[in-house]
Scaffold this motif. Structure first.
Motif, PDB file in Angstrom:
ATOM      1  N   ARG A 253      -6.964 -18.927  10.398  1.00 43.98           N
ATOM      2  CA  ARG A 253      -6.148 -17.757  10.118  1.00 43.98           C
ATOM      3  C   ARG A 253      -6.290 -17.371   8.647  1.00 43.98           C
ATOM      4  O   ARG A 253      -6.223 -18.224   7.765  1.00 43.98           O
ATOM      5  CB  ARG A 253      -4.678 -18.014  10.444  1.00 43.98           C
ATOM      6  N   PHE A 254      -6.481 -16.084   8.404  1.00 39.37           N
ATOM      7  CA  PHE A 254      -6.632 -15.549   7.053  1.00 39.37           C
ATOM      8  C   PHE A 254      -5.792 -14.285   6.939  1.00 39.37           C
ATOM      9  O   PHE A 254      -5.810 -13.439   7.842  1.00 39.37           O
ATOM     10  CB  PHE A 254      -8.101 -15.219   6.770  1.00 39.37           C
ATOM     11  N   ARG A 255      -5.060 -14.139   5.822  1.00 38.12           N
ATOM     12  CA  ARG A 255      -4.260 -12.944   5.611  1.00 38.12           C
ATOM     13  C   ARG A 255      -4.950 -11.992   4.637  1.00 38.12           C
ATOM     14  O   ARG A 255      -5.376 -12.400   3.555  1.00 38.12           O
ATOM     15  CB  ARG A 255      -2.877 -13.303   5.071  1.00 38.12           C
ATOM     16  N   PHE A 256      -5.062 -10.719   5.043  1.00 41.10           N
ATOM     17  CA  PHE A 256      -5.639  -9.691   4.181  1.00 41.10           C
ATOM     18  C   PHE A 256      -4.607  -9.211   3.163  1.00 41.10           C
ATOM     19  O   PHE A 256      -3.417  -9.082   3.471  1.00 41.10           O
ATOM     20  CB  PHE A 256      -6.092  -8.484   5.007  1.00 41.10           C
ATOM     21  N   ASN A 257      -5.085  -8.910   1.973  1.00 42.93           N
ATOM     22  CA  ASN A 257      -4.294  -8.200   0.976  1.00 42.93           C
ATOM     23  C   ASN A 257      -4.560  -6.713   1.181  1.00 42.93           C
ATOM     24  O   ASN A 257      -5.534  -6.165   0.659  1.00 42.93           O
ATOM     25  CB  ASN A 257      -4.683  -8.641  -0.437  1.00 42.93           C
ATOM     26  N   THR A 258      -3.735  -6.064   1.972  1.00 39.49           N
ATOM     27  CA  THR A 258      -4.009  -4.682   2.383  1.00 39.49           C
ATOM     28  C   THR A 258      -3.858  -3.685   1.246  1.00 39.49           C
ATOM     29  O   THR A 258      -4.160  -2.501   1.426  1.00 39.49           O
ATOM     30  CB  THR A 258      -3.090  -4.277   3.549  1.00 39.49           C
ATOM     31  N   ALA A 259      -3.404  -4.130   0.078  1.00 36.62           N
ATOM     32  CA  ALA A 259      -3.346  -3.227  -1.077  1.00 36.62           C
ATOM     33  C   ALA A 259      -4.713  -3.047  -1.731  1.00 36.62           C
ATOM     34  O   ALA A 259      -4.892  -2.128  -2.534  1.00 36.62           O
ATOM     35  CB  ALA A 259      -2.350  -3.768  -2.117  1.00 36.62           C
ATOM     36  N   ARG A 260      -5.687  -3.892  -1.349  1.00 38.93           N
ATOM     37  CA  ARG A 260      -7.004  -3.824  -1.977  1.00 38.93           C
ATOM     38  C   ARG A 260      -7.919  -2.884  -1.194  1.00 38.93           C
ATOM     39  O   ARG A 260      -7.937  -2.875   0.049  1.00 38.93           O
ATOM     40  CB  ARG A 260      -7.618  -5.227  -2.061  1.00 38.93           C
ATOM     41  N   VAL A 261      -8.714  -2.127  -1.942  1.00 38.85           N
ATOM     42  CA  VAL A 261      -9.614  -1.140  -1.333  1.00 38.85           C
ATOM     43  C   VAL A 261     -10.612  -1.833  -0.410  1.00 38.85           C
ATOM     44  O   VAL A 261     -10.897  -1.352   0.696  1.00 38.85           O
ATOM     45  CB  VAL A 261     -10.346  -0.331  -2.422  1.00 38.85           C
ATOM     46  N   THR A 262     -11.151  -2.973  -0.835  1.00 39.17           N
ATOM     47  CA  THR A 262     -12.141  -3.677  -0.015  1.00 39.17           C
ATOM     48  C   THR A 262     -11.534  -4.151   1.291  1.00 39.17           C
ATOM     49  O   THR A 262     -12.188  -4.119   2.345  1.00 39.17           O
ATOM     50  CB  THR A 262     -12.719  -4.872  -0.785  1.00 39.17           C
ATOM     51  N   ALA A 263     -10.289  -4.588   1.249  1.00 37.83           N
ATOM     52  CA  ALA A 263      -9.627  -5.012   2.475  1.00 37.83           C
ATOM     53  C   ALA A 263      -9.486  -3.847   3.439  1.00 37.83           C
ATOM     54  O   ALA A 263      -9.750  -3.979   4.645  1.00 37.83           O
ATOM     55  CB  ALA A 263      -8.256  -5.608   2.157  1.00 37.83           C
ATOM     56  N   ARG A 264      -9.090  -2.692   2.932  1.00 41.12           N
ATOM     57  CA  ARG A 264      -8.919  -1.528   3.803  1.00 41.12           C
ATOM     58  C   ARG A 264     -10.261  -1.091   4.384  1.00 41.12           C
ATOM     59  O   ARG A 264     -10.328  -0.641   5.538  1.00 41.12           O
ATOM     60  CB  ARG A 264      -8.256  -0.383   3.033  1.00 41.12           C
TER      61      ARG A 264
END
Length: 231
Positions: A5-16
């Motif tokens: 399991r991995f959590r995305f940092n959705t505030a980052r452009v690369t994550a989006r």
């Protein structure tokens, strides 16, 4: 087998960017392994799924024969200073499956059926759009997949039809994305199933959990996960 399991940092452009394209995210998942996993045959394969609990809380789940290294995802789409991922041995859970056991489950799938307009025309996979047909898609596959979805007692059903099972559908999505080197775009309809199942064939269910259910597995579909139910 391993469950990660991995959590995305959705505030980052690369994550989006990763979250916007199953094709790009698939490449990132496969890059997590030093040795490229072989083309799926009859053995277990790499499966993945996104769970978006809220706009700011999106998790990536991976089931794989080998443990992944998600350093690149932490650096590009996580929290480089404090972020990490969690990988656990999946074998103990798989071994706990016994006929008659009940588990809560989640599955994101691509429910499709084959149609043809004329007798001479080859069949074409077409997405199920309505909830009734999407539910039917899963019910048709449950026996072969090694489980049955638990039926609700009649007194707990809120509707005369369509509420017979411990099953909910949500997060329906229509995705369209390009593939490198190909014209046109891939389109998928996905839906997430949450429910309660009873194990009917432990070996078949173990295969479902490690091989996936349905099509579009490379694009985040087919991974079923289980959780213990309250005693």
């Amino acid at each position: 087998m391993h469950l990660t399991r991995f959590r995305f940092n959705t505030a980052r452009v690369t994550a989006r960017r990763l979250l916007s394209s199953p094709q790009i995210l698939h490449a990132a998942v496969m890059s997590s392994f030093a040795d490229i996993p072989p083309t799926p045959g009859d053995g277990p394969r790499v499966l993945w799924r996104l769970d978006a609990n809220s706009r700011a809380e999106t998790y990536l789940y991976i089931v794989s024969p080998d443990a992944p290294d998600l350093t690149h995802l932490v650096e590009q789409a996580g929290w480089p200073q404090t972020g990490k991922w969690d990988t656990r041995d999946y074998t103990p859970l798989l071994q706990r499956l016994n006929a008659g056991g009940r588990w809560a489950f989640r599955l994101t799938a691509n429910p499709v059926h084959s149609i043809r307009r004329t007798a001479d025309e080859p069949t074409k996979p077409t997405a199920h759009i309505g909830v009734h047909h999407q539910r039917g898609w899963l019910l048709q596959r449950q026996e072969q997949a090694g489980f049955k979805i638990v039926e609700k007692p009649a007194e707990q059903r809120r509707l005369p039809e369509g509420d017979e099972y411990e099953l909910t559908l949500h997060d329906k999505r229509q995705l369209a994305f390009g593939k490198p080197g190909q014209r046109g775009r891939v389109t998928l309809v996905t839906v997430t199933f949450d429910g309660l199942l009873e194990v009917t064939d432990p070996d078949a269910l173990r295969r479902t959990l490690t091989h996936g259910l349905g099509k579009a597995k490379a694009y985040g579909c087919g991974l079923m996960t289980l959780a213990s139910t309250p005693a």
